[in-house]
Design a protein around this motif. Sequence first.
Motif, mmCIF file in Angstrom:
data_model
loop_
_atom_site.group_PDB
_atom_site.id
_atom_site.type_symbol
_atom_site.label_atom_id
_atom_site.label_comp_id
_atom_site.label_asym_id
_atom_site.label_seq_id
_atom_site.Cartn_x
_atom_site.Cartn_y
_atom_site.Cartn_z
ATOM 1 N N PRO A 53 34.096 47.386 51.897
ATOM 2 C CA PRO A 53 34.529 46.044 51.486
ATOM 3 C C PRO A 53 35.990 45.745 51.796
ATOM 4 O O PRO A 53 36.403 44.578 51.738
ATOM 5 N N ALA A 54 36.768 46.764 52.148
ATOM 6 C CA ALA A 54 38.170 46.531 52.470
ATOM 7 C C ALA A 54 38.328 45.662 53.718
ATOM 8 O O ALA A 54 39.404 45.108 53.961
ATOM 9 N N ILE A 58 37.052 38.483 49.607
ATOM 10 C CA ILE A 58 36.037 38.402 48.551
ATOM 11 C C ILE A 58 36.274 37.141 47.714
ATOM 12 O O ILE A 58 37.403 36.834 47.329
ATOM 13 N N SER A 59 35.191 36.417 47.426
ATOM 14 C CA SER A 59 35.284 35.242 46.552
ATOM 15 C C SER A 59 34.068 35.199 45.637
ATOM 16 O O SER A 59 33.075 35.891 45.863
ATOM 17 N N ARG A 168 41.326 40.422 48.304
ATOM 18 C CA ARG A 168 40.932 41.652 48.984
ATOM 19 C C ARG A 168 40.782 42.777 47.955
ATOM 20 O O ARG A 168 41.449 42.768 46.909
ATOM 21 N N VAL A 169 39.917 43.728 48.262
ATOM 22 C CA VAL A 169 39.773 44.923 47.435
ATOM 23 C C VAL A 169 39.954 46.141 48.332
ATOM 24 O O VAL A 169 39.777 46.066 49.548
ATOM 25 N N THR A 170 40.302 47.249 47.713
ATOM 26 C CA THR A 170 40.614 48.444 48.503
ATOM 27 C C THR A 170 39.400 49.319 48.769
ATOM 28 O O THR A 170 39.353 50.037 49.777
ATOM 29 N N ASP A 171 38.419 49.285 47.873
ATOM 30 C CA ASP A 171 37.285 50.202 48.033
ATOM 31 C C ASP A 171 36.071 49.684 47.270
ATOM 32 O O ASP A 171 36.120 48.626 46.624
ATOM 33 N N ARG A 172 34.971 50.443 47.315
ATOM 34 C CA ARG A 172 33.718 50.027 46.680
ATOM 35 C C ARG A 172 33.824 49.977 45.163
ATOM 36 O O ARG A 172 33.213 49.122 44.515
ATOM 37 N N ALA A 173 34.608 50.887 44.601
ATOM 38 C CA ALA A 173 34.775 50.892 43.142
ATOM 39 C C ALA A 173 35.467 49.612 42.676
ATOM 40 O O ALA A 173 35.079 49.017 41.653
ATOM 41 N N ALA A 174 36.464 49.164 43.428
ATOM 42 C CA ALA A 174 37.160 47.929 43.072
ATOM 43 C C ALA A 174 36.233 46.733 43.237
ATOM 44 O O ALA A 174 36.282 45.779 42.437
ATOM 45 N N LEU A 175 35.384 46.768 44.251
ATOM 46 C CA LEU A 175 34.418 45.686 44.449
ATOM 47 C C LEU A 175 33.445 45.625 43.273
ATOM 48 O O LEU A 175 33.131 44.544 42.780
ATOM 49 N N GLN A 176 32.979 46.769 42.818
ATOM 50 C CA GLN A 176 32.037 46.809 41.692
ATOM 51 C C GLN A 176 32.697 46.282 40.419
ATOM 52 O O GLN A 176 32.067 45.551 39.639
ATOM 53 N N ARG A 177 33.952 46.639 40.208
ATOM 54 C CA ARG A 177 34.657 46.127 39.023
ATOM 55 C C ARG A 177 34.778 44.609 39.076
ATOM 56 O O ARG A 177 34.602 43.916 38.057
ATOM 57 N N LEU A 178 35.075 44.077 40.249
ATOM 58 C CA LEU A 178 35.196 42.634 40.401
ATOM 59 C C LEU A 178 33.843 41.957 40.162
ATOM 60 O O LEU A 178 33.777 40.910 39.502
ATOM 61 N N GLU A 188 27.715 34.116 39.233
ATOM 62 C CA GLU A 188 26.481 34.610 39.849
ATOM 63 C C GLU A 188 26.681 35.899 40.618
ATOM 64 O O GLU A 188 25.774 36.715 40.725
ATOM 65 N N GLY A 189 27.844 36.078 41.209
ATOM 66 C CA GLY A 189 28.079 37.241 42.047
ATOM 67 C C GLY A 189 29.249 36.984 42.968
ATOM 68 O O GLY A 189 30.129 36.171 42.665
ATOM 69 N N LEU A 190 29.252 37.658 44.121
ATOM 70 C CA LEU A 190 30.375 37.588 45.048
ATOM 71 C C LEU A 190 29.903 37.265 46.464
ATOM 72 O O LEU A 190 28.763 37.545 46.832
ATOM 73 N N MET A 191 30.812 36.668 47.246
ATOM 74 C CA MET A 191 30.612 36.452 48.671
ATOM 75 C C MET A 191 31.695 37.212 49.425
ATOM 76 O O MET A 191 32.846 37.262 48.990
ATOM 77 N N LEU A 192 31.313 37.798 50.557
ATOM 78 C CA LEU A 192 32.247 38.584 51.354
ATOM 79 C C LEU A 192 32.320 38.006 52.764
ATOM 80 O O LEU A 192 31.317 37.938 53.474
ATOM 81 N N HIS A 193 33.514 37.580 53.167
ATOM 82 C CA HIS A 193 33.772 37.080 54.526
ATOM 83 C C HIS A 193 34.534 38.155 55.292
ATOM 84 O O HIS A 193 35.635 38.548 54.876
#
Length: 293
Positions: A53-54, A58-59, A168-178, A188-193
């Motif tokens: 995800p880095a 992310i929005s 932006r996030v640094t890793d998968r753990a940060a993405l999961q926290r977000l 609802e969730g997240l979108m990744l561009h």
Amino acid sequence: MNAASRLGPARTHRTLILALLVAAVSGAAWADPHTPPAPAPMLALRYDAAIDPAQYWISEKLDGVRALWDGRQLRFRSGRPIVAPDWFVAGLPDTPLDGELWLGRQRFDELSGLIRRADPQHPGWRAVRYMVFDQPAGAGDFSARLQALQALVMAADRPWLQVVEQRRVTDRAALQRLLDDTVAGGGEGLMLHRADAHWQPGRSDALLKLTPWLDAEARVVGYIPGKGRLQGRVGALEVETDDGRRFRIGSGLTDALRNTPPAIGTLVTYRYRELTPGGQPRFPRYVRERTLP
């Protein structure tokens, strides 16, 4: 010089031809035959845990109505015009925008009802925001398009026109926290561009969605009578997917929906955990009627 001019004549021609072909395939109904249609939108694939995800902006995945601005007209994803107030579209940039009409978290039904009225005089429009997240056929990668988009919105100076917050996030753990924080707050969730991705119509890993569940659509083909306390009402909807799979959806139906269910032929959105080995959705749950084009 506009974005198309910077692409060069050959590339500009190819981009225009591609946009016309995609719009024709999707059946978009454009009001002015002398005006080239805005390019078809980018569509999301589902995020896979193997993806870093880095590499992405992310929005939040907004619970709104997808709306494309072609420089003159606000349109649904299908190309059909959205009936919006003149003051709402006045002053929008003369370049294409992609975004969501939005009232706020968990207010989709209210927004859907407002848009279905097709009444530009309705006072409910005063609370609607146009949350934009991309420039269809814009020049450069997503990071460059995001910067240009922020400048366009700032120049337009319309309080209801806003850029969706990107981070932006640094890793998968940060993405999961977000994701956890977003869902806990009613999102609802997240979108990744993907930051380095150039704009392209259709589905690709340039745009991904991440939610705690899977979602899809199916058409209502029948009703299953209720039992016990549901005697005399609808116990479940019988639905069919585009590829012919049939199953029942009972969870998520309110008492009002059991009394007056979606009509036969209606397209509905449902959520589910996963697919069974036989390809059926596990624990399908009704979300909403897909009433918009």
